[in-house]
Structures are given as structure tokens and as C-alpha cells.
Write an enzyme that holds these catalytic residues in place. Structure first.
Site, short mmCIF file in Angstrom:
data_model
loop_
_atom_site.label_atom_id
_atom_site.label_comp_id
_atom_site.label_asym_id
_atom_site.label_seq_id
_atom_site.Cartn_x
_atom_site.Cartn_y
_atom_site.Cartn_z
N CYS A 176 47.97 13.16 47.07
CA CYS A 176 47.58 14.56 46.98
C CYS A 176 46.20 14.73 47.60
O CYS A 176 45.26 14.00 47.26
CB CYS A 176 47.56 15.02 45.52
SG CYS A 176 47.12 16.78 45.35
N GLN A 299 34.95 25.79 36.58
CA GLN A 299 35.51 26.13 37.89
C GLN A 299 36.01 24.87 38.57
O GLN A 299 35.30 23.86 38.63
CB GLN A 299 34.46 26.81 38.75
CG GLN A 299 34.10 28.21 38.33
CD GLN A 299 35.13 29.25 38.75
OE1 GLN A 299 36.14 28.92 39.39
NE2 GLN A 299 34.90 30.49 38.38
N CYS A 425 38.65 36.62 40.35
CA CYS A 425 39.59 35.77 41.08
C CYS A 425 40.79 36.57 41.55
O CYS A 425 41.73 36.02 42.12
CB CYS A 425 40.04 34.59 40.22
SG CYS A 425 40.89 35.09 38.71
#
Length: 468
Positions: A176, A299, A425
Site C-alpha cells: 500500500c 488528522q 472536509c
């Protein structure tokens, strides 16, 4: 969808632009056609999967021409796991589209007068930028069409990500590109160990199996947290797994586990056991330390979080004598970040555990001018609360994707603080809220920040100032 439209193929559709949620748009016979996995400039045949009176949705089944802006995806799992939908679009164009998304939302939803939206703050790292990933164990690995058609027998245990819209199918992830450091190594070594020791992978349909979930958190300071969630209470096998991780990866700062016998993977109400090391890791920003526990929110892009918070602080424009309200404060990261520039910062957050983290972070950093309260924002931010505290000079608000409750918006209008810095967001709900606030506020600045390269998501900061 009507039978007439089902599986209809639209040929030679020119993809014109990117719309919301990363979908691209073309037009056919006066209707908008939304298509995933394509890029503006592609010419494709599309099989319609959904149709309404004014639009259609479909999937590209043949490419006649490729966009000049296309690039080769770098991940072997692209198009399957669904995590990085924009790897086929070059990063400069990604930033252009994200900025345009903000412009479109404020133009079409907000419908208020806005200044020119500033160029987006891009991410220095477009790979390995996440500090937290959740992987799922499953005994039902997703098989490709080629694997199914081969008729061969394949290993069905997997450790990876859910296939979009398939709760019981997991893509077995080899590598990943979202998280660096030890993330890939821990995941692959643990999967190999589990297979070699015949440990059971979770069966989500029947709610049985030992290995259920793996969470890996890292920090820019080089610390790491690994949490293994077990779906069965077998002390001997749990000890086997945790000892393996501790011996194989002694550098893990916090090695933790959870026994979860519930029907879902949430663990806010469960005990987290510290197997080795600390029970937390620490992030650092401008000399401030932020403790991150297994249940803490932080975050997920540490470097861009710093850029986001700098924009927020700059928009607030404090001189040192201001009272700041930090709404939806979470673990108090923004509140603590701006505290040295303010007279007092008052944070409010729904999650009580997050408020405890916020208080702890103030204490760790020697900040004595912060106050934090837990409770539902629409219930907490009322006349009695205002009467018991100083009125705000600056309000910073960073709500969840759904935006602010109408009661909160109305209270902000009643408070009439000179400045509101709105961090979001989701520019769509932000634009909606800004339209409501425009009764008393004008939009002075808009700054998009890219927190998630290779995706369509964008963070946005807006400065609102009270009309004279």
C-alpha cells in the site's frame, strides 16, 4: 431504472470534466452521464447502470481515446481496492480539479459573493502520506475475474481493504502506497505468520474467527502504534500473535490489542490492552507535543495538517488578546496550536474521551489558557454557556462532513464574533452553512488544502468577517 435503459451502451462518449465525488461527466442526448475511473479527454463506450430523467450513471467498457492528462497508476491494486481513485490523473491536474470543486460548490450551493479562491496548498508527499490505516482480516478474499475463470484453488484468507460496496469481500493488499515506515512490513509479516500457524481469519457473516482487524498509526517523529483487534477470546493464541509482533518489531512504540466480540469493529467502549511499550504515541508540531492514544482522532496526514493549521491561524489573525472559541475541537489540536497567540481558547467537542485528550495535551505543553468542554454542540453552545464565559473575538469551527446544525449556525449569528474561521472536509456543506451565515458575514478568503493526494477529497478554510 427502466428496462429500456438498463445495460444500454452509450458509444464514443467524450469525458468533459470532473464532477463531485471524483466522478467524471459527459453528455448524451441532452443528459448528463456520470462515469467512474475515467479522465477528462477520454473517449469511451459506457454501459449504463443507473438512469433518471435528467442524468445517467455508467461504467466504461471500452476506451477509444485516452486523455493526454492520463498517467500510469503506480499501485497494483488500483481500480480494485477503491482507496486511490485518481492515480491515473497527474497531480498538478488533481490540484486544479480540487480547487475547481471548491469554486463550484460555493457558486452553485453557497451562491454568495466570494473572492478569488486561492491556489490549493499541495502536498509535498503524494505517496506514503497517511499516518493511520485500518486493515481487515477475512476468510473471504476477493477474487479477480481471471482467478474465478481459471477454476484453480486459491488461498481465501486475506488482510487488506474492503471492496467498495461489498462488506464481506476483502482485497488482499501486497503493498500500500498510502502509509510508509513499517506499515507494509507489519501487515505482510503478520499475515504470513497467521497462515503458517493456521490461525483463523475473521468470518464477518458468521461473526467468528480470531484475527479481526489491524490498525497501524505512525508519527512524523518516527513513533508507531500497532493495534490488533481479536474476534475471539483465546488467551494462548492472542499471546502467540502479540509475542511474534513484539519480537519481530521491537521498534514499535505502542503495541496494543483489543478483544472485540461485538458485531462491529468499533472499540470506543472496549478495553485496550497495552502488551508492550507505551499506551500512546506522540506527534510534534512547532515544538508542541500531541499525545495520540488508540481512540484519539488526529488528522491522518501529519505534514498537511500542519499546513492546514497554519492557514487557520493566519486567517484568525490574532494579536494575543483575543478569546477564541474552537468548535468541534476534537482532541484540541487546533486549540492548542493557536493558544500561544490568544488570551484564552475555549474548545467544545461531543466526544468526552477526545476532550480528556485535549486537556492532557494542554497540560503536556504547559498551556494554561485553554478550557475544554464535552457535549453536543447545539446543546452546549447556548445563552447560559455564553453568559458563563467571555464572548469570542474569533470563532474557529471544524465540523464533521455533515456541517453545522442549524441551531449552531443561529447561535453564531447571535454571537456576531468579528471573525469566523471555518475549516471543512466537505466544501458542499461548508458552502451551505456560509450561505446561512452571509446574513451577517462576508467571505474574505478561501484557501483549499490538499490532505489526500490521489483522491477527490479536499479540505477548505474560509475566513468570514462581520459586516459593518
Amino acid at each position: 431504472m427502466s428496462r429500456k435503459m438498463k445495460n444500454k451502451v452509450v458509444t464514443n462518449l467524450t469525458i468533459e470534466r470532473i464532477a463531485t465525488e471524483g466522478k467524471c461527466v459527459g453528455h448524451h442526448e441532452g443528459k448528463v452521464v456520470f462515469v467512474q475511473g475515467v479522465a477528462p479527454g477520454d473517449v469511451v463506450d459506457v454501459r449504463i447502470t443507473r438512469g433518471k430523467s435528467s442524468f445517467m450513471e455508467g461504467e466504461a467498457i471500452k476506451f477509444h481515446e485516452y486523455s493526454k492528462d492520463r498517467i500510469d497508476p503506480f499501485c497494483s491494486h488500483f481500480g480494485t481496492c477503491g482507496g486511490c481513485k485518481w492515480q491515473h490523473i497527474n497531480y498538478d491536474l488533481q490540484k486544479t480539479y480540487k480547487r475547481q470543486q471548491v469554486v463550484d460548490q460555493f457558486t452553485r450551493i453557497g451562491k454568495v459573493e466570494i473572492p478569488e479562491v486561492m491556489p490549493i496548498v499541495g502536498s509535498a508527499n503524494t505517496r506514503y502520506y497517511r499516518n493511520k490505516l485500518d486493515f481487515t482480516f477475512s476468510n473471504n478474499r476477493w477474487l479477480t475475474r481471471e482467478e474465478i475463470d481459471s477454476g484453480a484453488a486459491f488461498e481465501r484468507n486475506a488482510l487488506g481493504f474492503h471492496i467498495p460496496k461489498m462488506f464481506d469481500k476483502i482485497v488482499d493488499i501486497e503493498h500500500c502506497y498510502l502509509q510508509g515506515d513499517i506499515s507494509n512490513e507489519v501487515r505482510n509479516e503478520l499475515r504470513a505468520f497467521a497462515l503458517s500457524n493456521s490461525l483463523s481469519f475473521y468470518d464477518i457473516r458468521n461473526q467468528v474467527g480470531l484475527l479481526r482487524n489491524l490498525i497501524i498509526r505512525t508519527t512524523s517523529t518516527g513513533e508507531s502504534m500497532v493495534i490488533v483487534q481479536f474476534g475471539g477470546d483465546n488467551a494462548e493464541e492472542i499471546e502467540l500473535v502479540m509475542n511474534f509482533l513484539h519480537e519481530k518489531f521491537p521498534q514499535i512504540t505502542a503495541l496494543l490489542y483489543i478483544i472485540n466480540l461485538k458485531k462491529n469493529e468499533t472499540f470506543n467502549d472496549l478495553e485496550v490492552v497495552t502488551f508492550a511499550g507505551r499506551s500512546y504515541i506522540e506527534e510534534e508540531m512547532e515544538g508542541l507535543k500531541f499525545r495520540i492514544g488508540p481512540k484519539s482522532f488526529y488528522q491522518t496526514n501529519s505534514e498537511q495538517a500542519y499546513e492546514l493549521y497554519k492557514v487557520t491561524r493566519d486567517f484568525a489573525g490574532m494579536k494575543g488578546d483575543e478569546v477564541v472559541y474552537d468548535l468541534y475541537t476534537g482532541t484540541g489540536t487546533i486549540a492548542n496550536f493557536v493558544a500561544k497567540q490568544a488570551k484564552q481558547v475555549i474548545g467544545i467537542e461531543y466526544v468526552e474521551a477526545a476532550i480528556e485528550d485535549a486537556k492532557l495535551n494542554s497540560k503536556v505543553n504547559g498551556l494554561e489558557n485553554t478550557l475544554f468542554y464535552a457535549g453536543d454542540m447545539k446543546d452546549m453552545l447556548n445563552d447560559d454557556f455564553i453568559a458563563a464565559h467571555a464572548k469570542p473575538d474569533v470563532i474557529i469551527t471544524d465540523p464533521p462532513r455533515a456541517g453545522m446544525h442549524d441551531d449552531v449556525v443561529n447561535m453564531l449569528l447571535k454571537l456576531a464574533a468579528p471573525k469566523i474561521v471555518y475549516v471543512s472536509c466537505n466544501p458542499a456543506t461548508q458552502a451551505r452553512d456560509v450561505a446561512l451565515l452571509s446574513e451577517k458575514y462576508s467571505v474574505d478568503k478561501i484557501q483549499p488544502v490538499d490532505m489526500f493526494p490521489q483522491t477527490y477529497h479536499v479540505e477548505n478554510v474560509v475566513l468570514l468577517t462581520l459586516k459593518s
